[in-house]
Scaffold this active site. Sequence first.
Site, PDB file in Angstrom:
ATOM      1  N   MET A  34       0.842  -1.197   0.000  1.00  0.00           N
ATOM      2  CA  MET A  34       0.000   0.000   0.000  1.00  0.00           C
ATOM      3  C   MET A  34       0.880   1.251   0.000  1.00  0.00           C
ATOM      4  O   MET A  34       0.419   2.340   0.354  1.00  0.00           O
ATOM      5  CB  MET A  34      -0.940  -0.004   1.201  1.00  0.00           C
ATOM      6  CG  MET A  34      -1.892  -1.212   1.171  1.00  0.00           C
ATOM      7  SD  MET A  34      -3.355  -0.994   2.190  1.00  0.00           S
ATOM      8  CE  MET A  34      -2.632  -0.759   3.802  1.00  0.00           C
ATOM      9  N   HIS A  38       8.846   1.216   3.705  1.00  0.00           N
ATOM     10  CA  HIS A  38       9.902   1.270   4.727  1.00  0.00           C
ATOM     11  C   HIS A  38      10.809   0.054   4.534  1.00  0.00           C
ATOM     12  O   HIS A  38      10.625  -0.728   3.581  1.00  0.00           O
ATOM     13  CB  HIS A  38       9.281   1.331   6.127  1.00  0.00           C
ATOM     14  CG  HIS A  38       8.282   0.255   6.402  1.00  0.00           C
ATOM     15  ND1 HIS A  38       8.587  -1.089   6.375  1.00  0.00           N
ATOM     16  CD2 HIS A  38       6.948   0.324   6.689  1.00  0.00           C
ATOM     17  CE1 HIS A  38       7.521  -1.797   6.659  1.00  0.00           C
ATOM     18  NE2 HIS A  38       6.494  -0.971   6.832  1.00  0.00           N
ATOM     19  N   HIS A  41       9.199  -3.361   3.688  1.00  0.00           N
ATOM     20  CA  HIS A  41       8.813  -3.546   2.278  1.00  0.00           C
ATOM     21  C   HIS A  41      10.048  -3.777   1.407  1.00  0.00           C
ATOM     22  O   HIS A  41      10.028  -4.602   0.485  1.00  0.00           O
ATOM     23  CB  HIS A  41       8.090  -2.307   1.750  1.00  0.00           C
ATOM     24  CG  HIS A  41       6.831  -1.959   2.471  1.00  0.00           C
ATOM     25  ND1 HIS A  41       6.709  -0.832   3.251  1.00  0.00           N
ATOM     26  CD2 HIS A  41       5.623  -2.578   2.525  1.00  0.00           C
ATOM     27  CE1 HIS A  41       5.487  -0.760   3.742  1.00  0.00           C
ATOM     28  NE2 HIS A  41       4.809  -1.811   3.326  1.00  0.00           N
ATOM     29  N   GLN A  65     -10.454  -2.897   1.649  1.00  0.00           N
ATOM     30  CA  GLN A  65     -10.005  -3.622   2.844  1.00  0.00           C
ATOM     31  C   GLN A  65     -10.021  -2.753   4.088  1.00  0.00           C
ATOM     32  O   GLN A  65      -9.601  -3.173   5.158  1.00  0.00           O
ATOM     33  CB  GLN A  65      -8.626  -4.247   2.617  1.00  0.00           C
ATOM     34  CG  GLN A  65      -7.492  -3.267   2.519  1.00  0.00           C
ATOM     35  CD  GLN A  65      -6.223  -3.931   2.021  1.00  0.00           C
ATOM     36  OE1 GLN A  65      -6.152  -4.437   0.909  1.00  0.00           O
ATOM     37  NE2 GLN A  65      -5.206  -3.959   2.867  1.00  0.00           N
ATOM     38  N   GLN A 152       5.835 -11.704   6.973  1.00  0.00           N
ATOM     39  CA  GLN A 152       5.293 -12.402   8.147  1.00  0.00           C
ATOM     40  C   GLN A 152       4.656 -11.419   9.131  1.00  0.00           C
ATOM     41  O   GLN A 152       3.849 -11.798   9.966  1.00  0.00           O
ATOM     42  CB  GLN A 152       6.412 -13.214   8.829  1.00  0.00           C
ATOM     43  CG  GLN A 152       5.977 -14.005  10.045  1.00  0.00           C
ATOM     44  CD  GLN A 152       4.845 -14.988   9.745  1.00  0.00           C
ATOM     45  OE1 GLN A 152       4.822 -15.615   8.692  1.00  0.00           O
ATOM     46  NE2 GLN A 152       3.895 -15.108  10.672  1.00  0.00           N
ATOM     47  N   GLN A 157      -2.623 -12.695   7.207  1.00  0.00           N
ATOM     48  CA  GLN A 157      -2.714 -12.442   5.762  1.00  0.00           C
ATOM     49  C   GLN A 157      -1.971 -13.524   4.980  1.00  0.00           C
ATOM     50  O   GLN A 157      -2.443 -13.987   3.936  1.00  0.00           O
ATOM     51  CB  GLN A 157      -2.125 -11.063   5.454  1.00  0.00           C
ATOM     52  CG  GLN A 157      -2.041 -10.724   3.991  1.00  0.00           C
ATOM     53  CD  GLN A 157      -1.707  -9.268   3.774  1.00  0.00           C
ATOM     54  OE1 GLN A 157      -2.589  -8.414   3.800  1.00  0.00           O
ATOM     55  NE2 GLN A 157      -0.438  -8.972   3.569  1.00  0.00           N
ATOM     56  N   SER A 189       6.207  -0.558  10.487  1.00  0.00           N
ATOM     57  CA  SER A 189       4.858  -0.426   9.953  1.00  0.00           C
ATOM     58  C   SER A 189       4.634   1.026   9.556  1.00  0.00           C
ATOM     59  O   SER A 189       5.102   1.942  10.243  1.00  0.00           O
ATOM     60  CB  SER A 189       3.829  -0.815  11.022  1.00  0.00           C
ATOM     61  OG  SER A 189       2.540  -0.376  10.634  1.00  0.00           O
ATOM     62  N   SER A 190       3.912   1.210   8.469  1.00  0.00           N
ATOM     63  CA  SER A 190       3.576   2.576   8.058  1.00  0.00           C
ATOM     64  C   SER A 190       2.785   3.271   9.159  1.00  0.00           C
ATOM     65  O   SER A 190       2.824   4.492   9.293  1.00  0.00           O
ATOM     66  CB  SER A 190       2.732   2.539   6.785  1.00  0.00           C
ATOM     67  OG  SER A 190       3.307   1.637   5.866  1.00  0.00           O
ATOM     68  N   ARG A 191       2.064   2.495   9.955  1.00  0.00           N
ATOM     69  CA  ARG A 191       1.214   3.093  10.997  1.00  0.00           C
ATOM     70  C   ARG A 191       2.021   3.559  12.211  1.00  0.00           C
ATOM     71  O   ARG A 191       1.485   4.285  13.049  1.00  0.00           O
ATOM     72  CB  ARG A 191       0.128   2.105  11.421  1.00  0.00           C
ATOM     73  CG  ARG A 191      -0.870   1.867  10.294  1.00  0.00           C
ATOM     74  CD  ARG A 191      -2.056   1.002  10.689  1.00  0.00           C
ATOM     75  NE  ARG A 191      -3.092   1.052   9.679  1.00  0.00           N
ATOM     76  CZ  ARG A 191      -3.419   0.045   8.859  1.00  0.00           C
ATOM     77  NH1 ARG A 191      -2.783  -1.100   8.942  1.00  0.00           N
ATOM     78  NH2 ARG A 191      -4.376   0.188   7.973  1.00  0.00           N
TER      79      ARG A 191
HETATM   80  P1  AMP Z   1       1.384  -3.039   3.497  1.00  0.00           P
HETATM   81  O1  AMP Z   1       1.911  -1.993   2.582  1.00  0.00           O
HETATM   82  O2  AMP Z   1       1.401  -2.648   4.924  1.00  0.00           O
HETATM   83  O3  AMP Z   1       0.084  -3.629   3.028  1.00  0.00           O
HETATM   84  O4  AMP Z   1       2.410  -4.230   3.414  1.00  0.00           O
HETATM   85  C1  AMP Z   1       2.819  -4.774   2.189  1.00  0.00           C
HETATM   86  C2  AMP Z   1       3.613  -6.010   2.447  1.00  0.00           C
HETATM   87  O5  AMP Z   1       4.754  -5.681   3.244  1.00  0.00           O
HETATM   88  C3  AMP Z   1       2.843  -7.090   3.228  1.00  0.00           C
HETATM   89  O6  AMP Z   1       3.164  -8.363   2.704  1.00  0.00           O
HETATM   90  C4  AMP Z   1       3.351  -6.906   4.628  1.00  0.00           C
HETATM   91  O7  AMP Z   1       3.267  -8.081   5.398  1.00  0.00           O
HETATM   92  C5  AMP Z   1       4.799  -6.540   4.359  1.00  0.00           C
HETATM   93  N1  AMP Z   1       5.382  -5.850   5.512  1.00  0.00           N
HETATM   94  C6  AMP Z   1       4.918  -4.735   6.130  1.00  0.00           C
HETATM   95  N2  AMP Z   1       5.689  -4.432   7.187  1.00  0.00           N
HETATM   96  C7  AMP Z   1       6.655  -5.392   7.256  1.00  0.00           C
HETATM   97  C8  AMP Z   1       7.742  -5.650   8.138  1.00  0.00           C
HETATM   98  N3  AMP Z   1       7.998  -4.855   9.180  1.00  0.00           N
HETATM   99  N4  AMP Z   1       8.505  -6.728   7.886  1.00  0.00           N
HETATM  100  C9  AMP Z   1       8.256  -7.559   6.834  1.00  0.00           C
HETATM  101  N5  AMP Z   1       7.243  -7.350   5.978  1.00  0.00           N
HETATM  102  C10 AMP Z   1       6.457  -6.294   6.178  1.00  0.00           C
END
Ligand code: AMP
Length: 289
Positions: A34, A38, A41, A65, A152, A157, A189-191
């Site tokens: 999304m 970071h 990703h 979602q 993970q 998911q 996390s982006s959050r």
């Molecule tokens: P998102 O953009 O948050 O939907 O995440 C996109 C992908 O990046 C998903 O497969 C997440 O599980 C993965 N992801 C997000 N944060 C991490 C993290 N800290 N470590 C590993 N994978 C991540």
Amino acid sequence: MQSGISIIEQPAEMQHQAALLRESGRRIALVPTMGALHDGHLALIRRAAQLADVVVVSIFVNPTQFAPTEDLERYPRPFAQDVERAATSGAAIIFAPAVAGMYPDGFQTAVVVEEVTKVLEGAARPVHFRGVATVVAKFFNIVLPHVAVFGQKDGQQVVVIKRMAADLNFPVQIDVVPTVREPDGLAMSSRNSYLSAKQRHEAPVLFEALSAAGRAIAAGERSAQTVREMITQRITSMSSGSVDYVSVADADSLAERVQLPPGGRAMISLAVRFGTTRLIDNIIVTIQE
Ligand code: AMP
């Protein structure tokens, strides 16, 4: 400058390019995101580059979602920076469709994965996995990847996507990258950017509590309830976080455990709110025989 990276917005154009790549014998890896990329990703993108010739990173904040009360509007969207980071990590194509391109007028189809979406994040966020499974199925059909890479960090998911790929016979290998963490253990996390300084200071307690539980299990603890209580107690006594759930479940079926079976694999996962920000984390433990 992003050297040599293409940005594709139209699903039909992406599908056409993917078909050409396949015809020329190239192996395609997809990393769905999304955006607000970071180091977590970027680890996925680097892994994808090891697994395939062409890495496609999708950047799409998927409205289906998010529930109406969730953070869709405030979700960060630093697109230029994302393109730069993805390119540096090995992406060749950014697929960044518009919402109307993915869900044109008349759209009315959904992919529903049944049992494994009813618990944990699915219980707390009822529309979430229907949105995730549907958009990932669309990405599989548009990007035509040989392999798709997930983190993970979003443990449920991973289970849902593996189930969907198997159940619907998608010819896509699912690869999972371990959670990338800040030096103090907080899962990236982006959050995390929503956290106040105080909340950010407290948030590493999530992984500390999970790690302590992992050590207790390695030392012989077999009661799932004791493990759940240990984690909840640590988080509530050491932070202002409010626990949504703590789960000790079978790593594949996500069924809650009573006892931890020797030789089994469990996912210990949690969701905790700091103010309006909801953080999730998990670890996988293998129980000794
Ligand atoms: P998102 O953009 O948050 O939907 O995440 C996109 C992908 O990046 C998903 O497969 C997440 O599980 C993965 N992801 C997000 N944060 C991490 C993290 N800290 N470590 C590993 N994978 C991540």
